[in-house]
Design an enzyme around this catalytic site. Sequence first.
Site: not given
Lengths: 745, 80, 80, 235
Positions: D86, D203, D205
């Site tokens: 990002c 994302h 994560e």
Amino acid sequence: MANLSANPAITPELIAKHGLSPEEYEKVLVILGREPSFEELGVFSVMWSEHCSYKNSRPELRKFPTTGPSVLVKAGEENAGVIDIGDGWAVAFKIESHNHPSAVEPFQGAATGVGGIIRDIFTMGARPVFLMDSLRFGSIKGDSEQAKTNRRLFAGVVAGIAHYGNCIGLPTIAGEVYFDDSYNGNPLVNAFCLGILRHEQIARGAAEGIGNPVFYVGAETGRDGLAGAAFASRELTEESKADRPAVQVGDPFREKLLLEACLELLATDCVAGIQDMGAAGLTCSTCETASRGGTGVEIDIQLVPQRAKGQTPYEVLLSESQERMLVIVKKGQEATVKEIFEKWDLPYAEIGVVTDDGQMRVRNGKDVVVDVPARALADDGPLYSREAAPFTPPAPLDLATVTQADPLKALPQLLSHPSIASKRWVWRQYDHMVRTGTAVLPGSDAAVFIVREANKILAAATDCNAIYCKLDPSVGSRIAVAECARNLACSGAVPIGVTDNLNFGNPHKPENFYQLRAAVEGISEGCRAFGVPVTGGNVSLYNESPAGAIDPTPTISMVGRIDDIAHITTQSFKQAGDQIILIGETGDELGGSHYLLAIHGRKEGAPPVLVFEKEIAIHHALLSLIRKGLVRSAHDCSEGGLAVTLAESCFGTKFGATVDLGDTDQRPDVLLFNETQGRIVISVKASDVAVVEAELAKSCVHFRKIGEVTDKADLSIKTGGNCYSWSIDSLNETFEGAIPSLMES
Amino acid sequence: MKAVVTVMPKPAILDPAGVATARAMEHLGLKGVHSVRIGKSIEIEIDGADPSSLTEQLHEICHDLLSNPVVEDYKLEILS
Amino acid sequence: MKAVVTVMPKPAILDPAGVATARAMEHLGLKGVHSVRIGKSIEIEIDGADPSSLTEQLHEICHDLLSNPVVEDYKLEILS
Amino acid sequence: MKVAVIQFPGSNCDTDCQAALLFFPGVTAEIVWHKETSLAGYDVIVLPGGFSYGDYLRCGSIARFSPIMAAVRLAASTGVLVLGICNGFQILCEAGLLPGTLMRNRDLLFRCETLHLRVENNDSPFTSVLHQGQVLEIPIAHGEGRYFADAETLQALKANNQVLVRYCDASGNVSAAANPNGSLENIAGICSHGRNVFGLMPHPERVCDLILGGTDGRGIFQSMIDWMAAHKSNN
Ligand SMILES: Nc1ncnc2c1ncn2[C@@H]1O[C@H](COP(=O)(O)OP(=O)(O)O)[C@@H](O)[C@H]1O
Ligand SMILES: [Mg+2]
């Protein structure tokens, strides 16, 4: 006392312009024993505004239940209340309004509202973990200038919240939005923040330790938001919209640095006290910290970091520039403090010292411009008990006056009403996943957040049906508390605390003051019934437009706890073949319902009845089933009644439902759309039905198996001799498309 | 016809982007930066040969749409 | 010394904000809007009396920091 | 494997990345402040999401001048794995470590939602345990994620198989309707010519834990771990 010659003389006009009544000014003279300086007049004006002093509401707020075994910091003591959640961990949370600034400048008004509430939380030593927002606007439908303005306000507010929350990296995980013409010209923007901390980390906003240096850290002071607290305590007029300096611009980036720096600082042992500069800026933070500490504080305006040249002491004292904090540092620890501020590239300055004489003293170089007893300012402001108009509860709605609408058409109409329709357009603009803890995303009853560092599961919801509150403020407020608790129960959580935002009109009008009083009493009753303390909140009065006061809107935010990941429950159906059970009895009340509003254009009657004992029994029964692993989905009935609830449980799944409400001579529209309180639709595995029914019977709650989850994407409901059927896809399209299509027009 | 509208934050209003950019410039070795303010530059191409008849309408649009009068000032230039 | 930097999207690049603004202008009754392009206007106030020594440094900053050469062009004006 | 997660002022997914990495046995992940100047000893460098410097001026435009960036550049040039997520992707583009740029979303609104990504190529340290054509569910959260590069650059990216992930629908079709932000050819993530620098807008994560709605993000981290293990033992 040396007075700058440029300052205007203190005249009755100047006093009135500062919003002080002649009686209040008399009080100032008594406290000082002399005429105030211009700066002092400004200081009294903001500190004694409703926004800072709660002079019209404090006697009412004392009615809230604020104690309990888990309360670590009580409402009103500090910037936010703190509640124990076990294992040495605690949460600090609070809601706050930024209504008037958002009316004038929706983007910055809403953004700085979010910034303000986040500061309240990290001032407590807590790391902020999530946000919620509660919003109200006038109708966004149609081509009228008013509707266009409302769309602009709505878009601006949502973008402003997104801007601040996303940038600072806090997920906005839940909220509510309603549209009603009573909010024309006076939208409501209430923002909530929750933070997490260890018990021993609780920070205090007190100026402790005579001789300790007072530090200023954060953004430089500018002329923005001059006397915003006083502004928030007046009715909005055309003139106030021209009140340009009232607009503050938020800088979430600075706030992020400030947040990290303050938490790093609080982890050291250097801080004796800390206080954010919110409403009334430097003024409020100095006299409040002194008052809390039982000390005095002396500062020098010339040492304050300033953005613009040539600002007067008056301007610096009253500025509401954002992203600033006051830190009382333990003497001898200055070097560590400076090192941390420098690491985070933050402007800072040592601007004063804690004194022993109880005075808030402000110097401009050698000249003393303010010398006032801090306690008198912060705690001994005026208090008013306003007159409340007598209230007659409304008569129940006469059903005979309501023509029957065709449910086939009425359900999509309800689902597309902006207050009921999906708010995805809103929360898709919010980062609701950052911090990787959001286990139940916005769109279900309550959001669920896993606090990784503490290994705790929290749930949160915010609710207020202002139509109910308008029709009967006391009943409406009780319902707001019950609905929050119900939403938490549906996600598997037990409530642990409440924060409230009391949004009302001008309290000088007796009918408005009645609403305020009845709301406080209703909320208090609700909180006592559920055994949860009010940990703090906010009062926003003078929410009026030329057309009159807003509908009373006592927004409730409730935080709950879930003990086990396995108990997290959502509203959507999980598997075809599961059986659908309705817990709670369905009545025939249409008063105050969205059906009556959206289909018949009427806002009248008595709101639904709420019986706390029944409500609590239902929540307990549901939670006990959830803990036994017997519940696949749970969703309460709120606006739009049972039919809307059933449809929503199908949305976002590939399932449908077949429901039979049995033989009844009740009108289908009443049965499907009434808003009887305390009802929850659950789905359970077919093989568990017998156990579930036995458990529910044991709990003495009313329940009934009403249908089954199917793998056909249809909702069909049989009642009496009628059978209605809708395609889920088309209902979902209506539900999801309503707000985007209005916003694109 | 071509018009250029420059929209700038009002002088008294905080401009966080400007502040951050000023600092970055200093880090890049530019000395003595007093202030940086960031606004918008809007280029409009529009039919019509007679600027005078359009100017008023454009001012309205600058006020209502292109700038936010609460926090911004604008400047309108008609280029041709 | 004062400098103004105008940063505009390169002509070939889609500028959705410009497109949306053009549409909004038409809704407001402005006819014949061909194109609207939205860029940045950056006002810099900086110490120093001698523009010539600074110009080169400012061009560097325009290129490296203030604009993204992949999609934007800039124009630097030294005002005084 | 020792990972450095760079913390710029305004980073806000730094601890999320750290937590996701710590799921994997044998991985240590440290937050490294942007004023540091050395990254010696780290096997992997992660530039996390967030709003570095408030994303003022342009996303990533100021962060690229942070002191740590010289060390990132040096590490990248020696083949160390660099992952930008990002805002990290935006910084890598601004810094010239990846070609192209990320512009304001087509509809001008910030978008946070879970959507589908198609793995275009698994010949990279970041996608090696995934299959070509595999569809992943990973959230995005950005206002400026519209990938753009000029025709020549795009040509080169494709010729070298540097496009690693594209936005697609649930069945893996790369369609205009599945493009959340107007990215060129639905590009969601690209790697460098040397293949050791990877930037993506989604994302990963955020989907490394079932309780958060999925584990499809793990494949990217697992690929890096496996690649590192193989690479280290080869040395
Ligand atoms: N402004 C908002 N911000 C974030 N989430 C929102 C907002 N408005 C509504 N939501 C979410 O949409 C869902 C439906 O909201 P609402 O209709 O108010 O639910 P309920 O009737 O259960 O209280 C909830 O999950 C709520 O948190
Ligand atoms: Mg609900």
